[in-house]
Design a protein around this motif. Structure first.
Motif, PDB file in Angstrom:
ATOM      1  N   GLY A 166       1.054  -1.380   0.097  1.00  0.00           N
ATOM      2  CA  GLY A 166       0.391  -0.654  -0.193  1.00  0.00           C
ATOM      3  C   GLY A 166       1.218   1.165   0.259  1.00  0.00           C
ATOM      4  N   ASP A 167       1.751   1.278   0.880  1.00  0.00           N
ATOM      5  CA  ASP A 167       3.064   2.554   0.919  1.00  0.00           C
ATOM      6  C   ASP A 167       3.371   2.313  -0.264  1.00  0.00           C
ATOM      7  OD1 ASP A 167       2.091   3.190   3.407  1.00  0.00           O
ATOM      8  OD2 ASP A 167       3.538   1.871   4.393  1.00  0.00           O
ATOM      9  N   ARG A 168       4.141   2.196  -1.108  1.00  0.00           N
ATOM     10  CA  ARG A 168       4.362   1.673  -2.434  1.00  0.00           C
ATOM     11  C   ARG A 168       3.292   2.098  -3.417  1.00  0.00           C
ATOM     12  NH1 ARG A 168       6.749  -3.595  -2.918  1.00  0.00           N
ATOM     13  NH2 ARG A 168       7.975  -3.208  -1.569  1.00  0.00           N
ATOM     14  N   ILE A 169       2.045   1.524  -2.993  1.00  0.00           N
ATOM     15  CA  ILE A 169       1.319   2.148  -4.367  1.00  0.00           C
ATOM     16  C   ILE A 169       1.176   3.827  -4.049  1.00  0.00           C
ATOM     17  CG2 ILE A 169      -0.660   2.685  -5.408  1.00  0.00           C
ATOM     18  CD1 ILE A 169      -1.046  -0.948  -4.409  1.00  0.00           C
ATOM     19  N   GLN A 170       0.924   4.532  -2.961  1.00  0.00           N
ATOM     20  CA  GLN A 170       0.885   5.612  -3.259  1.00  0.00           C
ATOM     21  C   GLN A 170       2.870   6.165  -2.931  1.00  0.00           C
ATOM     22  OE1 GLN A 170      -1.265   7.728  -0.678  1.00  0.00           O
ATOM     23  NE2 GLN A 170      -0.438   8.986  -2.147  1.00  0.00           N
ATOM     24  N   ARG A 171       3.242   5.486  -2.820  1.00  0.00           N
ATOM     25  CA  ARG A 171       4.385   6.522  -3.506  1.00  0.00           C
ATOM     26  C   ARG A 171       5.114   6.746  -4.858  1.00  0.00           C
ATOM     27  NH1 ARG A 171       9.588   3.892  -4.187  1.00  0.00           N
ATOM     28  NH2 ARG A 171       9.153   2.368  -2.503  1.00  0.00           N
ATOM     29  N   ILE A 172       4.878   5.458  -5.460  1.00  0.00           N
ATOM     30  CA  ILE A 172       5.072   5.325  -6.342  1.00  0.00           C
ATOM     31  C   ILE A 172       3.487   5.806  -7.725  1.00  0.00           C
ATOM     32  CG2 ILE A 172       5.411   4.290  -8.881  1.00  0.00           C
ATOM     33  CD1 ILE A 172       7.490   1.962  -7.004  1.00  0.00           C
ATOM     34  N   TYR A 173       2.938   5.256  -7.422  1.00  0.00           N
ATOM     35  CA  TYR A 173       1.067   5.863  -7.944  1.00  0.00           C
ATOM     36  C   TYR A 173       0.431   7.026  -7.619  1.00  0.00           C
ATOM     37  CZ  TYR A 173       1.779   1.305 -11.118  1.00  0.00           C
ATOM     38  OH  TYR A 173       2.218   0.366 -11.141  1.00  0.00           O
ATOM     39  N   ASN A 174       1.140   7.703  -6.764  1.00  0.00           N
ATOM     40  CA  ASN A 174       0.038   8.652  -5.949  1.00  0.00           C
ATOM     41  C   ASN A 174      -1.514   8.048  -5.575  1.00  0.00           C
ATOM     42  OD1 ASN A 174       0.314  11.253  -4.467  1.00  0.00           O
ATOM     43  ND2 ASN A 174      -0.757  12.441  -6.138  1.00  0.00           N
ATOM     44  N   ARG A 175      -1.593   6.584  -5.423  1.00  0.00           N
ATOM     45  CA  ARG A 175      -3.023   6.775  -4.855  1.00  0.00           C
ATOM     46  C   ARG A 175      -3.280   6.478  -3.678  1.00  0.00           C
ATOM     47  NH1 ARG A 175      -5.888   5.792  -9.194  1.00  0.00           N
ATOM     48  NH2 ARG A 175      -7.743   5.577  -7.690  1.00  0.00           N
ATOM     49  N   PRO A 176      -4.104   6.503  -2.933  1.00  0.00           N
ATOM     50  CA  PRO A 176      -4.679   5.467  -1.742  1.00  0.00           C
ATOM     51  C   PRO A 176      -5.301   4.551  -1.866  1.00  0.00           C
ATOM     52  CG  PRO A 176      -6.280   6.743  -2.543  1.00  0.00           C
ATOM     53  CD  PRO A 176      -5.027   7.286  -3.248  1.00  0.00           C
ATOM     54  N   ALA A 177      -4.686   3.788  -0.791  1.00  0.00           N
ATOM     55  CA  ALA A 177      -5.129   1.538  -0.831  1.00  0.00           C
ATOM     56  C   ALA A 177      -5.449   1.420  -0.226  1.00  0.00           C
ATOM     57  CB  ALA A 177      -3.618   0.993  -1.659  1.00  0.00           C
ATOM     58  N   PHE A 178      -6.187   0.452   0.184  1.00  0.00           N
ATOM     59  CA  PHE A 178      -7.596  -0.317   0.563  1.00  0.00           C
ATOM     60  C   PHE A 178      -6.268  -1.060   1.395  1.00  0.00           C
ATOM     61  CE2 PHE A 178     -11.063   1.869  -0.456  1.00  0.00           C
ATOM     62  CZ  PHE A 178     -11.881   2.306   0.838  1.00  0.00           C
ATOM     63  N   VAL A 179      -5.655  -1.423   2.342  1.00  0.00           N
ATOM     64  CA  VAL A 179      -5.027  -2.565   3.032  1.00  0.00           C
ATOM     65  C   VAL A 179      -6.369  -3.929   3.382  1.00  0.00           C
ATOM     66  CG1 VAL A 179      -3.758  -3.709   4.401  1.00  0.00           C
ATOM     67  CG2 VAL A 179      -3.558  -1.243   3.383  1.00  0.00           C
ATOM     68  N   VAL A 180      -6.132  -5.077   2.301  1.00  0.00           N
ATOM     69  CA  VAL A 180      -6.968  -6.197   3.293  1.00  0.00           C
ATOM     70  C   VAL A 180      -5.677  -7.343   2.783  1.00  0.00           C
ATOM     71  CG1 VAL A 180      -9.111  -7.687   2.669  1.00  0.00           C
ATOM     72  CG2 VAL A 180      -9.127  -4.671   2.106  1.00  0.00           C
TER      73      VAL A 180
END
Length: 367
Positions: A166-180
């Motif tokens: 999730g942190d990687r998605i935020q850092r590279i794609y600049n998108r938040p993610a739900f963690v499931v």
């Protein structure tokens, strides 16, 4: 509601494919799409129709699917999803690029950002036969990174399997993610509160798994260690191991399940984005000794389900084992932690909330 399920390619049976298999079972009426489909080498989809892209017609595409990397984004863009209300993509790279109509929703199970683009050197260490092409590949990948960033904006919602991803998605794609956190099939594991006198490693024998550090630690400790799994590092590891370390090579699922249930602890020295082995060990009532970074931070409770060591070194592992021996472990509590957090039932309850929230505009209030 008309639903489409989309996966990068169905040519192998790995962790991402097993998650997609769960999605297919949960949504039995959904249509299934992928770029390339090889039914003999991937998950069992029974008699479900699988729609593929033009890449399916390329001779040898299922065997050499990695070589087609520059072609996947456009292949997915050409698929027609205009009649679907909900698209659920399962991807580590390309399937997030699919088009939808404006009022439809696209939920992306992102197992990772596109690793060969954003962590190229590490990726090529795992696939050494492509390493000599690095100079040429890097020029292609520079172009593809821009495309990947563009298509990363297509999904409405991202779901990550761990906080690390999730942190990687935020850092590279600049998108938040739900963690499931992804689940395991609890029925495949045997609980036992009677442990035998051995520690267990269940892993492919690859360099990044750091089994070498575990072997060196147990050479010093002199305690029984069983290593289940095979790989290119086996001969080198066997050469340095003392007589208290036993290599079983490949073991059947039944034997692996038994070993998991009877081990004093399962040891994991790799840095994994998520990692199912620690959860499988806990499902057997067995504590875990793990390198304290990555996915285990989501799955383990220190002092309850296992212990962390803070370096991937023999001395850090030795200290963790000695500390482990001082604790009176509650095996039922370890098992119950999995039942409360990592079953398919728990997983799909969270997924259903996300799907519902996507359509009623309540995403921020899902969890």
């Amino acid at each position: 509601m008309k639903i489409a399920l989309v996966h990068d390619y169905l040519t192998q049976r790995g962790g991402a494919e097993r998650v997609f298999e769960l999605l297919c079972k949960q949504f039995p009426d959904a249509d299934i799409f992928t770029s390339i489909y090889s039914p003999k080498t991937t998950i069992d989809l029974s008699d479900r129709i699988v729609y593929t892209t033009d890449l399916q017609r390329i001779p040898g595409s299922a065997k050499y699917f990695r070589l087609l990397a520059p072609l996947y984004f456009e292949a997915f863009r050409r698929l027609d999803f205009s009649s679907y209300d909900l698209i659920i993509s399962s991807t580590s790279s390309f399937a997030k690029a699919v088009r939808k109509r404006p009022e439809a929703k696209h939920i992306c199970f992102c197992h990772n950002v596109t690793r060969f683009l954003w962590d190229t050197k590490t990726y090529l260490r795992e696939y050494g036969k492509y390493r000599k092409f690095y100079p040429a590949l890097e020029k292609i990948f520079q172009y593809m990174r821009k495309i990947d960033l563009g298509f990363s904006q297509e999904p409405d919602i991202y779901i990550a399997n761990s906080t690390t991803v999730g942190d990687r998605i935020q850092r590279i794609y600049n998108r938040p993610a739900f963690v499931v956190n992804y689940p395991i099939d609890i029925s495949k594991f045997i609980f036992s509160n009677q442990k035998d006198n051995f520690f267990l490693v269940s892993s492919r024998l690859l360099s990044y798994k750091r089994v070498d550090s575990i072997v060196e630690a147990f050479n010093w400790l002199g305690l029984p260690l069983i290593i289940a799994g095979d790989g290119p590092e086996r001969q080198q590891l066997e050469a340095k191991a003392l007589s208290n370390v036993q290599f079983l090579g490949y073991v059947s699922d039944a034997e692996r399940t038994y070993l998991m249930s009877k081990a004093r602890a399962v040891i994991v020295a790799a840095l994994e984005d998520y990692g199912l082995v620690p959860i499988e060990a806990n499902a057997s009532g067995t504590p875990v000794l793990a390198f304290g970074a990555g996915g285990v931070l989501d799955s383990q409770v220190p002092g309850v389900t296992g212990l962390f060591f803070n370096r991937q070194t023999p001395d850090a592992i030795q200290s963790a084992v000695l500390n482990f021996k001082t604790i009176d472990w509650d095996y039922e509590r370890i098992r119950n932690h999995v039942l409360s957090n990592f079953t398919e039932e728990v997983f799909f309850k969270k997924v259903e909330k996300i799907v519902s929230g996507a359509f009623d505009g309540q995403q921020s209030q899902i969890f």
